[in-house]
Design a protein around this motif. Sequence first.
Motif, mmCIF file in Angstrom:
data_model
loop_
_atom_site.group_PDB
_atom_site.id
_atom_site.type_symbol
_atom_site.label_atom_id
_atom_site.label_comp_id
_atom_site.label_asym_id
_atom_site.label_seq_id
_atom_site.Cartn_x
_atom_site.Cartn_y
_atom_site.Cartn_z
ATOM 1 N N ALA A 45 0.854 -1.194 0.000
ATOM 2 C CA ALA A 45 0.000 0.000 0.000
ATOM 3 C C ALA A 45 0.890 1.245 0.000
ATOM 4 O O ALA A 45 2.070 1.193 0.363
ATOM 5 C CB ALA A 45 -0.917 0.005 1.222
ATOM 6 N N LEU A 46 0.334 2.358 -0.428
ATOM 7 C CA LEU A 46 1.014 3.651 -0.359
ATOM 8 C C LEU A 46 0.491 4.369 0.873
ATOM 9 O O LEU A 46 -0.682 4.735 0.934
ATOM 10 C CB LEU A 46 0.742 4.468 -1.620
ATOM 11 C CG LEU A 46 1.307 5.901 -1.626
ATOM 12 C CD1 LEU A 46 2.826 5.892 -1.575
ATOM 13 C CD2 LEU A 46 0.813 6.656 -2.857
ATOM 14 N N VAL A 47 1.358 4.552 1.857
ATOM 15 C CA VAL A 47 0.953 5.155 3.133
ATOM 16 C C VAL A 47 1.612 6.524 3.262
ATOM 17 O O VAL A 47 2.840 6.630 3.305
ATOM 18 C CB VAL A 47 1.342 4.253 4.326
ATOM 19 C CG1 VAL A 47 0.917 4.889 5.642
ATOM 20 C CG2 VAL A 47 0.693 2.880 4.173
ATOM 21 N N LYS A 48 0.789 7.565 3.300
ATOM 22 C CA LYS A 48 1.274 8.938 3.377
ATOM 23 C C LYS A 48 0.926 9.541 4.735
ATOM 24 O O LYS A 48 -0.122 9.241 5.304
ATOM 25 C CB LYS A 48 0.641 9.802 2.282
ATOM 26 C CG LYS A 48 0.988 9.406 0.863
ATOM 27 C CD LYS A 48 0.300 10.351 -0.119
ATOM 28 C CE LYS A 48 0.631 10.000 -1.563
ATOM 29 N NZ LYS A 48 -0.052 10.933 -2.505
ATOM 30 N N VAL A 49 1.819 10.408 5.210
ATOM 31 C CA VAL A 49 1.559 11.167 6.438
ATOM 32 C C VAL A 49 1.759 12.638 6.125
ATOM 33 O O VAL A 49 2.805 13.039 5.603
ATOM 34 C CB VAL A 49 2.489 10.735 7.586
ATOM 35 C CG1 VAL A 49 2.268 11.621 8.802
ATOM 36 C CG2 VAL A 49 2.246 9.285 7.950
ATOM 37 N N ARG A 50 0.746 13.429 6.446
ATOM 38 C CA ARG A 50 0.818 14.870 6.248
ATOM 39 C C ARG A 50 0.746 15.546 7.611
ATOM 40 O O ARG A 50 -0.244 15.394 8.329
ATOM 41 C CB ARG A 50 -0.336 15.327 5.348
ATOM 42 C CG ARG A 50 -0.093 16.626 4.653
ATOM 43 C CD ARG A 50 -1.000 16.820 3.440
ATOM 44 N NE ARG A 50 -2.407 16.885 3.795
ATOM 45 C CZ ARG A 50 -3.313 15.957 3.493
ATOM 46 N NH1 ARG A 50 -2.933 14.877 2.840
ATOM 47 N NH2 ARG A 50 -4.565 16.099 3.832
ATOM 48 N N VAL A 51 1.817 16.256 7.984
ATOM 49 C CA VAL A 51 1.892 16.958 9.270
ATOM 50 C C VAL A 51 1.543 18.424 9.032
ATOM 51 O O VAL A 51 2.136 19.080 8.171
ATOM 52 C CB VAL A 51 3.296 16.824 9.893
ATOM 53 C CG1 VAL A 51 3.379 17.593 11.199
ATOM 54 C CG2 VAL A 51 3.623 15.344 10.130
ATOM 55 N N VAL A 52 0.581 18.921 9.807
ATOM 56 C CA VAL A 52 0.034 20.252 9.555
ATOM 57 C C VAL A 52 0.101 21.095 10.817
ATOM 58 O O VAL A 52 -0.239 20.632 11.912
ATOM 59 C CB VAL A 52 -1.437 20.151 9.074
ATOM 60 C CG1 VAL A 52 -1.999 21.543 8.785
ATOM 61 C CG2 VAL A 52 -1.551 19.263 7.849
ATOM 62 N N LYS A 53 0.540 22.354 10.651
ATOM 63 C CA LYS A 53 0.462 23.356 11.715
ATOM 64 C C LYS A 53 0.261 24.715 11.061
ATOM 65 O O LYS A 53 1.062 25.139 10.218
ATOM 66 C CB LYS A 53 1.725 23.369 12.577
ATOM 67 C CG LYS A 53 1.616 24.349 13.746
ATOM 68 C CD LYS A 53 2.897 24.422 14.547
ATOM 69 C CE LYS A 53 2.719 25.397 15.705
ATOM 70 N NZ LYS A 53 3.977 25.624 16.443
ATOM 71 N N ASP A 54 -0.812 25.384 11.460
ATOM 72 C CA ASP A 54 -1.174 26.683 10.877
ATOM 73 C C ASP A 54 -1.291 26.518 9.352
ATOM 74 O O ASP A 54 -2.058 25.704 8.873
ATOM 75 C CB ASP A 54 -0.152 27.749 11.267
ATOM 76 C CG ASP A 54 -0.068 27.929 12.780
ATOM 77 O OD1 ASP A 54 -1.107 27.729 13.433
ATOM 78 O OD2 ASP A 54 1.016 28.242 13.289
ATOM 79 N N ASP B 2 9.748 22.246 15.162
ATOM 80 C CA ASP B 2 9.899 23.193 16.273
ATOM 81 C C ASP B 2 8.896 22.873 17.374
ATOM 82 O O ASP B 2 7.936 22.117 17.179
ATOM 83 C CB ASP B 2 9.691 24.626 15.781
ATOM 84 C CG ASP B 2 10.819 25.096 14.874
ATOM 85 O OD1 ASP B 2 11.955 24.583 15.045
ATOM 86 O OD2 ASP B 2 10.572 25.943 13.991
ATOM 87 N N ILE B 3 9.092 23.485 18.522
ATOM 88 C CA ILE B 3 8.210 23.276 19.663
ATOM 89 C C ILE B 3 6.790 23.713 19.305
ATOM 90 O O ILE B 3 6.570 24.766 18.708
ATOM 91 C CB ILE B 3 8.728 24.055 20.887
ATOM 92 C CG1 ILE B 3 10.078 23.466 21.335
ATOM 93 C CG2 ILE B 3 7.725 24.017 22.032
ATOM 94 C CD1 ILE B 3 10.767 24.282 22.414
ATOM 95 N N GLY B 4 5.797 22.887 19.648
ATOM 96 C CA GLY B 4 4.406 23.222 19.382
ATOM 97 C C GLY B 4 3.545 21.986 19.256
ATOM 98 O O GLY B 4 4.007 20.852 19.406
ATOM 99 N N GLU B 5 2.249 22.210 18.981
ATOM 100 C CA GLU B 5 1.291 21.134 18.762
ATOM 101 C C GLU B 5 1.060 20.975 17.262
ATOM 102 O O GLU B 5 0.893 21.958 16.546
ATOM 103 C CB GLU B 5 -0.036 21.430 19.454
ATOM 104 C CG GLU B 5 0.054 21.467 20.971
ATOM 105 C CD GLU B 5 -1.304 21.721 21.604
ATOM 106 O OE1 GLU B 5 -2.326 21.372 20.972
ATOM 107 O OE2 GLU B 5 -1.353 22.271 22.713
#
Length: 735
Positions: free
Chosen positions: A590-599, A623-626
Amino acid sequence: MNKVVLNFGFSGWLILIFVLVSLFITYFYYRKTNPTIERKNRILLGVIRFFGLLFLFIFFSEPILNFIQNRIEKPKVVFLIDNSASMKVKWDVTDYRNISRTVDKFAQTKRAITASGISSYSKYPAEYWKFDESYNMLGDFQLDSFRFDGFETNLLAPLRKIYNLRREENIGAIFVVTDGIINSGENPAYLAEQIGIPIYTIGVGDTIPPKDVVVTGIVTNELGFVDKPQPVKVNIKSFGFDLDGVNVQLFEGKDLVSEQKINLKRGIEDYSVVFDYTPKAEGFAKLVAKVQILSNEFSSENNSQTQIVKIVKSKKKYVLISGYPVPDISYIKSIILQEKGSEVLTFIQKQGAEFYDPKPTRKDFEDAQVFILLGFPINSSPNQILDWVKEEWNKGKSVLFVSQLSTDYRKLKPYEEFLPFNFASNNAKEYSFVADFRQTQSGNPILNIASGDVGLKLLNQLPPIFRTELFVRPKPESEVLATIKVGNSELKEPFLLTYEFQNRKSAAILGYGIYRWRLLGQSLRELMNSPDKEIDPGSALIMNILNWLSANEEFARVRIKPNKTNFHQFEQVSFTGQVYDQTQSPVDNALVKVRVVKDNTQVESVLPQIGSGLYSGNVGTFDIGEYNYIGEAYRDGKLIGSARGKFIVEKSNLEMLEFRSRFSFLQYISNVSGGKFFFWNETDKIKTELDNLFLQNKVITQKKELYLWNYLPLLILSILFFSIEWLLRRKKGLL
């Protein structure tokens, strides 16, 4: 000394025979020629023919060309120096003799390295490595290259690297300068015992920690349920305080959940506080545990910990409805309850249209995900129950139908919309049969109860159960996974059917007494001599059916999440993905993608495949954050499912959780490896040990193999020799 050795996959006698036969054939072939040519030309053609045959034989005889190189390697000493943040802390302590002193780890480390001669060691070649969460090999020693700012301490990684270098290099001794506080990686004690190189440890720091209070961890369920209370345990350590009424708080985000007071006593280090936490909404809850900052406390950076908890609406909920009490009820319920987080509501009809307590309500049906009709309806069953099931089916929920002796199929016929079959006729005459699972369905994930063909063999040996003279017609969209067999007669009447249409699912088991599968199935494993000794075939089949019916595209089929919820700045954020089919069997390729988003920013990465439906990889540092993430899995360009979540990047405080040096641990590592332990101020002893080291040269053998079979140049050489022979023969006019 260098050697080249040629080995063959055949016996030496066979090779000798081939060479002699080749010489004989060549001699016989060119002993006389037509027309006659000069002797020197016959010899030339014979040599060419022989080498053509020889190279052809070598090409097919599995030869291996071994290049063996022996070299004398001079010994060297490796110095491992702890570069983590705990190596530069400084505090004042008062010991049991009421004597005050200052513990300065940086000053101790500097003195241990310089005064002992480590920094200028020259008797043997020296290598200097620094280690924290990773390791780096340095050139010459430079104190300025050590910043003592690592976020973690992992001693196993450099020791494992040295262990792997043993065959290539002559490492005679290892010196480790550290406080012994290992907070990352596995315990290196076992590797120290196996490494075969003496490890000399030099301990810095002190066994008396600074005056401090620390939140060491939060313990709670990673998965929570809306309106379901769950305990949250906060672990705390206190060093040197004797104080009552210290405040401990639990927050969900910025909202205070609860707070409690604890009394700190000198000499008691470990404390724990348990909070009751009730999630109110779906999503990801950020739990923060804080302990009050005290005066004269060494550090306030370790007074809080954070944990991410996924909150879902409810547990996996089943509703089981039966026309009357039968043994199959408890059998199916026991299988459901084996799965953690599953819940089953059972409603059993009694005389007339009444039910035993508890009685079914509309809300019970609204909250359920799967409905099990076990011998329901009977002649007196109320239509309202079937109406409720039909309404929920139209919302996308699933139905499992299990027939019984007194099932009223005519009453069921108006509700065939949610069944995998259409009713034809039924006679209440009972007979026994065995299930006949089709070989053509061996790849169906519902039948995947054991590896290979073992699962189908086990299913086809299940004990007999019962059935009435029932005749049904499978729907065009249905799959018949099993038929029935009476005696030696294979009948085409369906026994197990599944149905999936417009994202709605149902299954039917057209037989009863399935509880006998568990009672009689134990002896089956011995009969089959199966390697899957622990499997209960019937229960595994029922569980697969229920998993298929309850599988949720987003939650069950695709599970993508970070390897932990809290990362520190500069640490690689790593993810693991699990991809399953409709019955939660692993899906590869399978093609497994992860997209990390902030603002307004996002980073996308693809997780490499590990195998068996598992995918794992790093997506970068942040960087530091959620951060929110979206994981998606694709197969053949189609979306299998997705997962969402949250993780936190924060300033690491692992090096601020423990300050007490672990000298006994360092002593153990030295003892099991044949080295010695020194305190940081025993510089004369360290210097003497370095001067007295007697290390010997070592013969390093390097072996390289070249596999010559199917080696194209050999075949080309053989063809070349035969071609030259043919050209010369043609030029000489030989027949």
